[in-house]
Design an enzyme around this catalytic site. Sequence first.
Site, PDB file in Angstrom:
ATOM      1  CB  THR A 148      -0.918   0.330   1.131  1.00 22.10           C
ATOM      2  OG1 THR A 148      -0.190   0.026   2.292  1.00 22.10           O
ATOM      3  CG2 THR A 148      -1.823  -0.946   1.098  1.00 22.10           C
ATOM      4  CE  LYS A 174       0.788  -3.277   3.393  1.00 20.24           C
ATOM      5  NZ  LYS A 174      -0.432  -2.444   4.270  1.00 20.24           N
ATOM      6  CB  THR A 185      -0.897  -1.910  10.387  1.00 23.20           C
ATOM      7  OG1 THR A 185      -1.395  -1.687  12.029  1.00 23.20           O
ATOM      8  CG2 THR A 185      -1.750  -1.947   9.592  1.00 23.20           C
ATOM      9  CD  GLU A 269       2.468   5.956   6.500  1.00 16.41           C
ATOM     10  OE1 GLU A 269       1.499   5.009   6.063  1.00 16.41           O
ATOM     11  OE2 GLU A 269       1.748   5.972   7.393  1.00 16.41           O
ATOM     12  CG  ASN A 392      -0.224   8.954   8.329  1.00 14.97           C
ATOM     13  OD1 ASN A 392      -0.589   8.115   8.185  1.00 14.97           O
ATOM     14  ND2 ASN A 392       1.279   8.842   8.926  1.00 14.97           N
ATOM     15  CB  THR A 397      -8.816  14.546   2.303  1.00 16.02           C
ATOM     16  OG1 THR A 397      -7.370  14.351   2.816  1.00 16.02           O
ATOM     17  CG2 THR A 397     -10.476  14.802   3.504  1.00 16.02           C
TER      18      THR A 397
END
Lengths: 397, 397
Positions: A148, A174, A185, A269, A392, A397
């Site tokens: 992802t 991943k 996660t 990230e 994040n 959006t």
Amino acid sequence: MSIEVPAGFVMNGVHGGIKKVATKEDFTLIHCPKGATAAGVYTQNLVFAAPVGFDRSRTPSANIRVVAVNSGNANACTGERGMNDCREMARLAATAVGENEQTALVMSTGVIGVFLPMDKIANGAKLAAEKLGNDEASFLAAARGIMTTDQFHKVVARQVNVAGRTIRLAGMCKGAGMIGPHMATMLAIMLTDAPLTPAAAQQVLKAATDESFNCISVEGHMSTNDTLLLLASGAAGGEPLTGSDLAAFQAALTDACIELAQQIPDDGEGASHLIGIEITGCQTRDAAQQIAKTVANSALVKTAVAGADPNWGRIVSAAGYAGVPFNPDGVGLIVNGHELYRAGAPVPFDAKTVSAAIKSERKTHIKLTFTEGSAVGRFWTSDLNVNYVRFNADYTT
Amino acid sequence: MSIEVPAGFVMNGVHGGIKKVATKEDFTLIHCPKGATAAGVYTQNLVFAAPVGFDRSRTPSANIRVVAVNSGNANACTGERGMNDCREMARLAATAVGENEQTALVMSTGVIGVFLPMDKIANGAKLAAEKLGNDEASFLAAARGIMTTDQFHKVVARQVNVAGRTIRLAGMCKGAGMIGPHMATMLAIMLTDAPLTPAAAQQVLKAATDESFNCISVEGHMSTNDTLLLLASGAAGGEPLTGSDLAAFQAALTDACIELAQQIPDDGEGASHLIGIEITGCQTRDAAQQIAKTVANSALVKTAVAGADPNWGRIVSAAGYAGVPFNPDGVGLIVNGHELYRAGAPVPFDAKTVSAAIKSERKTHIKLTFTEGSAVGRFWTSDLNVNYVRFNADYTT
């Protein structure tokens, strides 16, 4: 690294249409034509995704033949319709390779709370089934199909001699955000041609998880979709492993899982550092792990490493609120080989030298020593960077 | 707001020289010439600063006359020398106002692991003692003297009629980073002219803390220095409060502490939103608080609010790993009045409208509803902004 894919599996990763960019794989299919022993370890989040409930009810198993994974949509918080979609995804994947739908497992990862686009799932299953392979290129395509927000694909391979036979082990995973034990996660699949009973597979997978995927975090947010599967085709031949043979396989599996798990916070990230935390001198392993995890999840520790700031007070004070009793006057701290704190008091050090030592290395090693006993612990996390926040603050959006 | 300072106290805040900028107060002195009842609540961090150990051994007390506070240096992780420095700071402050050193309390806040600059502490005590006052300007100078990374001073005032007398209550606190219960990383002082026994003072302070300062976080990192003091001069007259009078005082104190505590995450480092989390329908208050705190400490929830991103999956999934059992099919979520999730399934909503509702308000209200019972919980935190990371990546270097 060249990857020898374990015998008994064919696989592929394709673009089915869930991701917007047409060059990005979003559907992975793994087929084990003669059936595999399968074990699973799953998120402990009460709010778990449909495929987690689905796979949990089907593992351990002596006859799994299909694993279907989509990325770009987590099929989480989707209620009754989500569970129906998950079942349909298993049916589509199994049908595409001519197997019974009862032998399929499903994994999903991506955004929460959006229904699966079933036409794209069907497309992915059809395309993937068209050219399955047992070669490295097929394996890497499958590894890309589960990504992802990952910046790079995450794979591992091992060969181990057990009971006079060469056993192959290859894994993919991943994960880059929403990472907090148990489980992080992430999705991970370990493939092996070792012969294993379902009970043994479950046992070795659980033990390996406790030393690897349960020792990593990015921001400590436990996901709805975490799933780690072990599939054992038995194609290496022989009777199911037991005793010292099983122990040798266990060691190789644990080692491979640690290598794979570390790749997740290394790709956290926005991360610029992989932080490894080593704890020594505790009464129990649980105590050591609890301290390691608390230090790893401190935003102040993570931002300090991002800024190459040797602000050791943040590390020592995080240990102090881990909920584990210890003598503060016995605490020591070494960062990247530089001793900063000894017997509960500061050690004079050159801040510029230590800062440069943090800045110049991708890995930051934090070693906290206690005087309570001989148990040790390890944990890996990423630093906390402005890029994590930017990323994040603006995900859906 | 105009502040009526409780009778029986004089105070001041001055620049003693610890902070680099000469216009910034870094030393606060409070004097209670006739003695005050004093109670304290402290950090639960095992690695606690010298003044925490010092004050803990002196409270509750029937005769505290001096409180000395410095900002810019936490006197934490400083070993034996730190404790000697703390004792000397108490002596300097008490001597400056002609009191016995045994009647003094000390608080410190700032960088960890650096020895107190005792010449500057002595200078601060001397300068502060020169012009102590009972007026609002003196109170505000004292409130500024305890600030570190705070963008604004934090004060509260109340008047309450108890047993036919007007009782005054005024409080100050500081804190913007390293904030995680229990206690939040902060210093706070509540002053009152109510007559209280030491036991009653300790009891009401503890109860107020549980509803206020233990319900806030910025990044969840528990500090080494957290201290909340209540000083009661008794100058309002009458016998020590008991029964319904004490309960009335308790209500006013709790209310004031909540108002003061919320100012901390509202001033969270880099924060652009104060996030209020309301939990309803749990079996116990502890369960509700545990869920509220877990949601509050999720970096993914905090970054979503910073980005005005109505990514409700992060909120629901954080509740799921709080360690509190609940029925996922009974969960509901309302953000700033917009229902996003009901009975465990998504409610269609206009993302632009909800995003605008988050962006346009300083306060974000997250209400999570459960169907387990009737207990409720509340927690306040700040959002997580790139400015927080920038600030904390470069604090000591």
